[in-house]
Structures are given as structure tokens and as C-alpha cells.
Design a protein around this motif. Structure first.
Motif, mmCIF file in Angstrom:
data_model
loop_
_atom_site.group_PDB
_atom_site.id
_atom_site.type_symbol
_atom_site.label_atom_id
_atom_site.label_comp_id
_atom_site.label_asym_id
_atom_site.label_seq_id
_atom_site.Cartn_x
_atom_site.Cartn_y
_atom_site.Cartn_z
ATOM 1 N N LEU A 132 0.834 -1.200 0.000
ATOM 2 C CA LEU A 132 0.000 0.000 0.000
ATOM 3 C C LEU A 132 0.868 1.250 0.000
ATOM 4 N N GLY A 133 1.949 1.235 0.787
ATOM 5 C CA GLY A 133 2.862 2.372 0.808
ATOM 6 C C GLY A 133 3.484 2.627 -0.546
ATOM 7 N N HIS A 134 3.810 1.548 -1.249
ATOM 8 C CA HIS A 134 4.386 1.710 -2.592
ATOM 9 C C HIS A 134 3.369 2.323 -3.552
ATOM 10 N N ILE A 135 2.128 1.859 -3.483
ATOM 11 C CA ILE A 135 1.091 2.404 -4.369
ATOM 12 C C ILE A 135 0.872 3.890 -4.085
ATOM 13 N N CYS A 136 0.917 4.260 -2.798
ATOM 14 C CA CYS A 136 0.713 5.665 -2.397
ATOM 15 C C CYS A 136 1.934 6.544 -2.671
ATOM 16 N N GLY A 137 3.099 5.921 -2.818
ATOM 17 C CA GLY A 137 4.317 6.702 -3.012
ATOM 18 C C GLY A 137 5.013 7.066 -1.718
ATOM 19 N N THR A 138 4.716 6.336 -0.630
ATOM 20 C CA THR A 138 5.300 6.652 0.684
ATOM 21 C C THR A 138 6.240 5.562 1.188
ATOM 22 N N LEU A 139 6.538 4.567 0.374
ATOM 23 C CA LEU A 139 7.418 3.484 0.807
ATOM 24 C C LEU A 139 8.853 3.997 0.918
ATOM 25 N N PRO A 140 9.529 3.747 2.049
ATOM 26 C CA PRO A 140 10.902 4.233 2.219
ATOM 27 C C PRO A 140 11.854 3.681 1.156
ATOM 28 N N ASP A 141 12.917 4.417 0.895
ATOM 29 C CA ASP A 141 13.887 4.036 -0.135
ATOM 30 C C ASP A 141 14.641 2.761 0.192
ATOM 31 N N ALA A 142 14.583 2.321 1.452
ATOM 32 C CA ALA A 142 15.305 1.105 1.844
ATOM 33 C C ALA A 142 14.758 -0.137 1.144
ATOM 34 N N PHE A 143 13.523 -0.070 0.662
ATOM 35 C CA PHE A 143 12.915 -1.209 -0.018
ATOM 36 C C PHE A 143 13.333 -1.234 -1.492
ATOM 37 N N ASP A 144 13.516 -2.437 -2.018
ATOM 38 C CA ASP A 144 13.785 -2.626 -3.443
ATOM 39 C C ASP A 144 12.476 -2.981 -4.132
ATOM 40 N N VAL A 145 12.144 -2.234 -5.178
ATOM 41 C CA VAL A 145 10.855 -2.408 -5.844
ATOM 42 C C VAL A 145 11.053 -2.561 -7.342
ATOM 43 N N SER A 146 10.299 -3.475 -7.937
ATOM 44 C CA SER A 146 10.264 -3.590 -9.397
ATOM 45 C C SER A 146 8.813 -3.721 -9.835
ATOM 46 N N GLY A 147 8.573 -3.572 -11.134
ATOM 47 C CA GLY A 147 7.213 -3.617 -11.654
ATOM 48 C C GLY A 147 6.632 -2.223 -11.783
ATOM 49 N N GLN A 148 5.375 -2.168 -12.179
ATOM 50 C CA GLN A 148 4.707 -0.888 -12.435
ATOM 51 C C GLN A 148 3.375 -0.796 -11.699
ATOM 52 N N VAL A 149 3.070 0.422 -11.211
ATOM 53 C CA VAL A 149 1.740 0.736 -10.684
ATOM 54 C C VAL A 149 1.093 1.697 -11.673
ATOM 55 N N VAL A 150 -0.052 1.293 -12.225
ATOM 56 C CA VAL A 150 -0.717 2.067 -13.267
ATOM 57 C C VAL A 150 -2.161 2.313 -12.854
ATOM 58 N N LEU A 151 -2.587 3.570 -12.902
ATOM 59 C CA LEU A 151 -3.957 3.930 -12.535
ATOM 60 C C LEU A 151 -4.631 4.623 -13.706
ATOM 61 N N ASP A 152 -5.701 4.011 -14.185
ATOM 62 C CA ASP A 152 -6.436 4.542 -15.344
ATOM 63 C C ASP A 152 -5.504 4.842 -16.512
ATOM 64 N N GLY A 153 -4.561 3.922 -16.731
ATOM 65 C CA GLY A 153 -3.673 4.015 -17.889
ATOM 66 C C GLY A 153 -2.437 4.857 -17.702
ATOM 67 N N ALA A 154 -2.285 5.512 -16.557
ATOM 68 C CA ALA A 154 -1.127 6.377 -16.316
ATOM 69 C C ALA A 154 -0.250 5.778 -15.215
ATOM 70 N N SER A 155 1.055 5.728 -15.453
ATOM 71 C CA SER A 155 1.979 5.199 -14.458
ATOM 72 C C SER A 155 2.095 6.149 -13.269
ATOM 73 N N LEU A 156 2.086 5.579 -12.076
ATOM 74 C CA LEU A 156 2.224 6.379 -10.864
ATOM 75 C C LEU A 156 3.654 6.384 -10.324
ATOM 76 N N ASP A 157 4.512 5.559 -10.878
ATOM 77 C CA ASP A 157 5.776 5.241 -10.225
ATOM 78 C C ASP A 157 6.683 6.431 -9.948
ATOM 79 N N ARG A 158 6.646 7.459 -10.757
ATOM 80 C CA ARG A 158 7.542 8.597 -10.537
ATOM 81 C C ARG A 158 6.828 9.831 -9.985
ATOM 82 N N LEU A 159 5.564 9.654 -9.624
ATOM 83 C CA LEU A 159 4.789 10.790 -9.139
ATOM 84 C C LEU A 159 4.901 10.927 -7.620
ATOM 85 N N PRO A 160 4.902 12.159 -7.104
ATOM 86 C CA PRO A 160 4.852 12.342 -5.651
ATOM 87 C C PRO A 160 3.473 11.916 -5.136
ATOM 88 N N PRO A 161 3.368 11.583 -3.840
ATOM 89 C CA PRO A 161 2.103 11.071 -3.296
ATOM 90 C C PRO A 161 0.894 11.954 -3.594
#
Length: 215
Positions: free
Chosen positions: A50-79
Motif C-alpha cells: 500500500l505504501g508503494h502504491i501511495c508513493g510513501t514506501l521508504p527508499d530502503a525497499f527494493d521495488v520492481s514492476g509498475q503501478v498504473v492507474l487509469d492508464g497512467a503510471s504512478l511510479d515517478r509521481l509524488p504522493p
């Protein structure tokens, strides 16, 4: 978020690891108005997802894959630009604000004018069977009323997806059924793709949708 076409929330092969240990791996599409339940014990990565989807997951975590909402990627957006609402087990109402003040805090800046904003707040309270509560102190509310205000505050921020992080775990059993129904009905009415994490099987049964088990 693009207007018009609603695709839902897509977790495209999302994997989250910490210190080399994979916590969660999910490949999932949640349609508008669908409630998907993610179950698992503490430490299974539910809240991290949930933190990753919201954009609040700490940098200590390693993440791969994409979160997409209504066709737009959220991965580089601020919360604040992700248009994702989240409801926690604690209602997190601001004690220094009235009930109406708590709700008004969530309104987008695009809604101008004190009267217009007040009207939005009053309408939200009426839809929660709490008309006339705008000037009340949150400390005077029952647990169920606080839970409803917390949800209305999330919805007033006009999210395009809803996340539920153990939102019913602190409610007594009688109240839990009532608030579950209230939350799920509003999620469906608003067409929000909804992801709920919980350790309580009854939450998943009440949601009536898919249940995915972690760990």
C-alpha cells in the motif's frame, strides 16, 4: 489522471523486497468499483505494498514492476499527485479542527469559495447520515461516526483509487459490519478500484470480491 476512460488500478508484476528478502509479489488488475482483498500475517508485505502504491514506501525497499492507474503510471509521481486515497485502522482526524474542518481540509484547491466548500462538506455529511455535524468537535463523536468522517474525508479528496489498511480492526463487532457495508457500498458507488489489506477473513467475505493470500 486522464478524464473519461476508467481502466482501474493495475499492479504489473510488482515485487517488493527488503535486505534481499522478497516480501510481496503481485500481478493484479482491479476494475473500477471492484474490491479486492489481500490477506496475510504481519510482516507479509501488505502495508508495504500500500505504501508503494501511495508513493510513501521508504527508499530502503527494493521495488520492481509498475503501478498504473487509469492508464497512467504512478511510479515517478509524488504522493499528492497520485489521486490515491487511503483509509487506516486509526481514523487520524485532526483534533484541533471541527468535523467540517477535517472534511474541508481534504477538498481539492480547485474548489473555490467558502460557501461552495461548505456546501460540499454538508453534502458529504448528509450522505453519511451526519447532517448538522460540521461544527462538532471530533472528540464528541462515537467510533462509528469517526470512521464515517474519516472515509468521507478520503472521498472528498476525489481519489481515483481507494486503499484500505486494516480499516475495521479497531471497531467492535456490531459496528464493524455497519462500517464495512458503508465503505464497500461507497467504493462501488464511486467506481473506485479498491484494494483492502487485512488479516481478518470476515473482511474479505464482507467485501464479496477476490481474496488473495500472501505469505
Amino acid at each position: 489522471m486522464p478524464d473519461g476512460i476508467r481502466v482501474g488500478l493495475e499492479l504489473r508484476d510488482v515485487r517488493i523486497a527488503l535486505d534481499g528478502r522478497e516480501l510481496v509479489a503481485v500481478d493484479l488488475t482491479i476494475a473500477p468499483g471492484e474490491v479486492v482483498t489481500l490477506m496475510g500475517p504481519s510482516g507479509s508485505g501488505k502495508s508495504s505494498l500500500l505504501g508503494h502504491i501511495c508513493g510513501t514506501l521508504p527508499d530502503a525497499f527494493d521495488v520492481s514492476g509498475q503501478v498504473v492507474l487509469d492508464g497512467a503510471s504512478l511510479d515517478r509521481l509524488p504522493p499528492q499527485d497520485r489521486h490515491v486515497g487511503i483509509l487506516f485502522q486509526d481514523d487520524l482526524l485532526f483534533p484541533h479542527l471541527s468535523v467540517g474542518g477535517n472534511l474541508a481540509f481534504a477538498l481539492p484547491a480547485s474548489i473555490k469559495g467558502r460557501a461552495n466548500r461548505r456546501e460540499r462538506v454538508e453534502k458529504a455529511l448528509k450522505s453519511a447520515d451526519m447532517g448538522g455535524f460540521a461544527d462538532r468537535d471530533p472528540a464528541t463523536l462515537s467510533g462509528g461516526q469517526r470512521a464515517r468522517v474519516a472515509l468521507m474525508r478520503v472521498l472528498l479528496s476525489e481519489p481515483c483509487a481507494l486503499l484500505l489498511d486494516e480499516p475495521f480492526s479497531k471497531l467492535d463487532s456490531g459496528l464493524r459490519d455497519q462500517i464495512r457495508t458503508f465503505v464497500f457500498d461507497l467504493a462501488r458507488k464511486n467506481g473506485l478500484p479498491t484494494l483492502m489489506v487485512t488479516h481478518d477473513p470476515e473482511d474479505g467475505e464482507a467485501a464479496g470480491g477476490r481474496v488473495i493470500k500472501l505469505g
